[in-house]
Scaffold this active site. Structure first.
Site, PDB file in Angstrom:
ATOM      1  N   ALA A 136       0.870  -1.169   0.000  1.00  0.00           N
ATOM      2  CA  ALA A 136       0.000   0.000   0.000  1.00  0.00           C
ATOM      3  C   ALA A 136       0.913   1.227   0.000  1.00  0.00           C
ATOM      4  O   ALA A 136       2.085   1.142   0.397  1.00  0.00           O
ATOM      5  CB  ALA A 136      -0.894  -0.023   1.223  1.00  0.00           C
TER       6      ALA A 136
ATOM      7  N   GLY B 268       0.672  -5.019   0.902  1.00  0.00           N
ATOM      8  CA  GLY B 268      -0.529  -5.111   0.064  1.00  0.00           C
ATOM      9  C   GLY B 268      -0.298  -5.860  -1.240  1.00  0.00           C
ATOM     10  O   GLY B 268      -1.243  -6.391  -1.831  1.00  0.00           O
TER      11      GLY B 268
ATOM     12  N   GLU C 241       4.794  -4.948   7.358  1.00  0.00           N
ATOM     13  CA  GLU C 241       4.029  -3.912   8.069  1.00  0.00           C
ATOM     14  C   GLU C 241       4.502  -3.610   9.481  1.00  0.00           C
ATOM     15  O   GLU C 241       4.555  -2.446   9.877  1.00  0.00           O
ATOM     16  CB  GLU C 241       2.534  -4.282   8.096  1.00  0.00           C
ATOM     17  CG  GLU C 241       1.826  -4.114   6.762  1.00  0.00           C
ATOM     18  CD  GLU C 241       1.899  -5.347   5.869  1.00  0.00           C
ATOM     19  OE1 GLU C 241       2.708  -6.252   6.147  1.00  0.00           O
ATOM     20  OE2 GLU C 241       1.140  -5.392   4.882  1.00  0.00           O
TER      21      GLU C 241
ATOM     22  N   GLU D  33      -0.511  -9.445  -0.352  1.00  0.00           N
ATOM     23  CA  GLU D  33      -1.942  -9.672  -0.096  1.00  0.00           C
ATOM     24  C   GLU D  33      -2.733  -9.753  -1.408  1.00  0.00           C
ATOM     25  O   GLU D  33      -3.649 -10.558  -1.538  1.00  0.00           O
ATOM     26  CB  GLU D  33      -2.474  -8.558   0.819  1.00  0.00           C
ATOM     27  CG  GLU D  33      -1.901  -8.676   2.236  1.00  0.00           C
ATOM     28  CD  GLU D  33      -2.114  -7.437   3.093  1.00  0.00           C
ATOM     29  OE1 GLU D  33      -1.866  -6.318   2.588  1.00  0.00           O
ATOM     30  OE2 GLU D  33      -2.520  -7.579   4.256  1.00  0.00           O
TER      31      GLU D  33
HETATM   32  N1  CO8 Z   1       4.548   3.135  -0.950  1.00  0.00           N
HETATM   33  C1  CO8 Z   1       4.908   4.274  -1.548  1.00  0.00           C
HETATM   34  N2  CO8 Z   1       6.016   4.401  -2.302  1.00  0.00           N
HETATM   35  C2  CO8 Z   1       6.791   3.312  -2.447  1.00  0.00           C
HETATM   36  C3  CO8 Z   1       6.473   2.080  -1.862  1.00  0.00           C
HETATM   37  C4  CO8 Z   1       5.284   2.009  -1.089  1.00  0.00           C
HETATM   38  N3  CO8 Z   1       4.859   0.877  -0.500  1.00  0.00           N
HETATM   39  N4  CO8 Z   1       7.435   1.197  -2.174  1.00  0.00           N
HETATM   40  C5  CO8 Z   1       8.318   1.846  -2.953  1.00  0.00           C
HETATM   41  N5  CO8 Z   1       7.929   3.124  -3.116  1.00  0.00           N
HETATM   42  C6  CO8 Z   1       8.608   4.171  -3.874  1.00  0.00           C
HETATM   43  C7  CO8 Z   1       9.832   4.677  -3.140  1.00  0.00           C
HETATM   44  O1  CO8 Z   1       9.460   5.650  -2.178  1.00  0.00           O
HETATM   45  C8  CO8 Z   1      10.655   5.244  -4.279  1.00  0.00           C
HETATM   46  O2  CO8 Z   1      10.117   6.485  -4.635  1.00  0.00           O
HETATM   47  P1  CO8 Z   1      11.114   7.727  -5.024  1.00  0.00           P
HETATM   48  O3  CO8 Z   1      11.857   7.250  -6.254  1.00  0.00           O
HETATM   49  O4  CO8 Z   1      10.171   8.850  -5.298  1.00  0.00           O
HETATM   50  O5  CO8 Z   1      12.001   7.908  -3.848  1.00  0.00           O
HETATM   51  C9  CO8 Z   1      10.360   4.290  -5.425  1.00  0.00           C
HETATM   52  O6  CO8 Z   1       9.151   3.609  -5.079  1.00  0.00           O
HETATM   53  C10 CO8 Z   1      11.438   3.239  -5.616  1.00  0.00           C
HETATM   54  O7  CO8 Z   1      11.659   2.616  -4.381  1.00  0.00           O
HETATM   55  P2  CO8 Z   1      13.110   2.480  -3.690  1.00  0.00           P
HETATM   56  O8  CO8 Z   1      13.985   3.612  -4.105  1.00  0.00           O
HETATM   57  O9  CO8 Z   1      12.902   2.261  -2.239  1.00  0.00           O
HETATM   58  O10 CO8 Z   1      13.623   1.133  -4.414  1.00  0.00           O
HETATM   59  P3  CO8 Z   1      14.651   0.073  -3.830  1.00  0.00           P
HETATM   60  O11 CO8 Z   1      14.984  -0.845  -4.948  1.00  0.00           O
HETATM   61  O12 CO8 Z   1      15.768   0.742  -3.100  1.00  0.00           O
HETATM   62  O13 CO8 Z   1      13.812  -0.754  -2.722  1.00  0.00           O
HETATM   63  C11 CO8 Z   1      11.868  -1.898  -1.872  1.00  0.00           C
HETATM   64  C12 CO8 Z   1      12.711  -1.516  -3.114  1.00  0.00           C
HETATM   65  C13 CO8 Z   1      12.698  -2.842  -0.982  1.00  0.00           C
HETATM   66  C14 CO8 Z   1      10.629  -2.611  -2.349  1.00  0.00           C
HETATM   67  C15 CO8 Z   1      11.529  -0.621  -1.074  1.00  0.00           C
HETATM   68  O14 CO8 Z   1      10.964   0.314  -1.977  1.00  0.00           O
HETATM   69  C16 CO8 Z   1      10.545  -0.847   0.023  1.00  0.00           C
HETATM   70  O15 CO8 Z   1      10.925  -1.361   1.070  1.00  0.00           O
HETATM   71  N6  CO8 Z   1       9.280  -0.422  -0.187  1.00  0.00           N
HETATM   72  C17 CO8 Z   1       8.258  -0.489   0.833  1.00  0.00           C
HETATM   73  C18 CO8 Z   1       7.791  -1.880   1.032  1.00  0.00           C
HETATM   74  C19 CO8 Z   1       6.777  -1.940   2.132  1.00  0.00           C
HETATM   75  O16 CO8 Z   1       7.055  -1.674   3.288  1.00  0.00           O
HETATM   76  N7  CO8 Z   1       5.551  -2.316   1.786  1.00  0.00           N
HETATM   77  C20 CO8 Z   1       4.469  -2.446   2.728  1.00  0.00           C
HETATM   78  C21 CO8 Z   1       3.686  -1.197   2.804  1.00  0.00           C
HETATM   79  S1  CO8 Z   1       2.463  -1.266   4.079  1.00  0.00           S
HETATM   80  C22 CO8 Z   1       1.210  -2.142   3.390  1.00  0.00           C
HETATM   81  O17 CO8 Z   1       1.281  -2.589   2.289  1.00  0.00           O
HETATM   82  C23 CO8 Z   1      -0.001  -2.302   4.244  1.00  0.00           C
HETATM   83  C24 CO8 Z   1      -1.161  -2.904   3.473  1.00  0.00           C
HETATM   84  C25 CO8 Z   1      -2.429  -2.741   4.225  1.00  0.00           C
HETATM   85  C26 CO8 Z   1      -2.847  -1.314   4.302  1.00  0.00           C
HETATM   86  C27 CO8 Z   1      -4.008  -1.188   5.190  1.00  0.00           C
HETATM   87  C28 CO8 Z   1      -4.643   0.189   5.090  1.00  0.00           C
HETATM   88  C29 CO8 Z   1      -4.452   1.050   6.265  1.00  0.00           C
END
Ligand code: CO8
Length: 259
Positions: free
Chosen positions: A65, A110, A133, A113
């Site tokens: 998400a 997400g 999360e 999921e």
């Molecule tokens: N949300 C928003 N932006 C994201 C997300 C995300 N989940 N994942 C990546 N991005 C963005 C980054 O911010 C980055 O943006 P920018 O270039 O503008 O800085 C771009 O995508 C590329 O990402 P990275 O530079 O971080 O790329 P890397 O190769 O270094 O890393 C990863 C890749 C490991 C996937 C890393 O991006 C990461 O850890 N992302 C987050 C993963 C995460 O924690 N996901 C879980 C989110 S919480 C969730 O899903 C809850 C679901 C239920 C919600 C319930 C509602 C309340």
């Protein structure tokens, strides 16, 4: 279908839906969820699409998400956001048509999921799965605590969720989270080949089998068997049953008509 964050293609009776927000690794925000909801309705109602493949554009399936959107949410907004996601994912799970997730990269939070509400998951060797999360101070909110435990068992689900560990495709295969791991450049061909194999069967029967498994897994075995018995009986009201059995006895290939 015109969407900002989705790409939809057809290949015969196969629909291919890609999440297309690669700059944010296909993170699910309110708009993506809303488009996904509309696309699923359209696909479910389209009589020419018999099976759906969901994948992601770029190097992610879905990296979760949208954290930027969620960061400032209050409790009420977060609950509503979770409700939206839960609703869309449940709609995918309950589609009559089979759904294959072709997981091409990160499937986190997400994204994991989303893959789990699909019927079958094929992963590329580059896919990565996880429920990160608790590392963000929240818990899975699109049914990760429910579907992951049902798919891989409570112990493994708790370990993945409590540690936020990211696992690779082979580990996901080992624990039963994915059905198959294939080379990255073979992913879509494999998903399409699997879709075509399923399409060669009686589609009413495939849909009934999906309903029977899904509903049966959500209830006690007596009720599950009653659901199976009724759907089994209903198969015999279809032309496809006569065609399938007739073709076997006549030693020819069946020509199913979804009737
Ligand atoms: N949300 C928003 N932006 C994201 C997300 C995300 N989940 N994942 C990546 N991005 C963005 C980054 O911010 C980055 O943006 P920018 O270039 O503008 O800085 C771009 O995508 C590329 O990402 P990275 O530079 O971080 O790329 P890397 O190769 O270094 O890393 C990863 C890749 C490991 C996937 C890393 O991006 C990461 O850890 N992302 C987050 C993963 C995460 O924690 N996901 C879980 C989110 S919480 C969730 O899903 C809850 C679901 C239920 C919600 C319930 C509602 C309340």
């Amino acid at each position: 279908m015109d969407f900002e964050n989705l790409i939809f293609k057809r290949e015969g009776n196969i629909g291919i839906l890609s999440i297309n927000r690669p700059k944010a690794l296909n993170a699910l925000n309110t708009q993506v969820l809303c488009e996904l909801d509309k696309a699923i309705d359209m696909i479910e109602n389209d009589e020419d699409i018999h099976i759906l493949i969901i994948t992601g554009e770029g190097r992610a399936f879905v990296a979760g998400a949208d954290i930027a959107e969620m960061k400032e949410m209050n409790s009420k907004e977060a609950r509503q956001f979770a409700k939206n996601g839960l609703g869309v994912f449940r709609k995918i799970e309950l589609m009559e048509k089979p759904v294959i997730a072709a997981v091409n990269g990160f499937a986190l939070g997400g994204g994991c999921e989303l893959s789990m509400c699909c019927d079958i998951r094929i992963a590329s060797e580059k896919a990565k799965f996880g429920q990160p999360e608790v590392g963000l101070g929240i818990i899975p909110g699109f049914a990760g605590t429910q579907r992951l435990a049902r798919l891989v068992g409570m112990g493994r689900a708790k370990e993945l969720i409590f540690t936020s560990d990211m696992i690779d495709a082979n580990e996901a295969y080992r624990i039963g989270l994915v059905n198959k791991v294939v080379p990255q450049d073979e992913l879509m061909n494999e998903a399409i080949a699997l879709a075509n194999k399923i399409l060669s069967k009686g589609q009413i029967a495939v849909r009934f089998a999906k309903t029977s498994i899904n509903r049966g897994m959500e209830t006690d075995i007596e009720t599950g068997m009653a659901i199976e018995r009724d759907l089994f009986g209903l198969c015999f009201a279809t032309e496809d049953q006569k065609e399938g059995m007739g073709a076997f006895l006549e030693k020819r290939s069946p020509n199913y008509k979804l009737r």
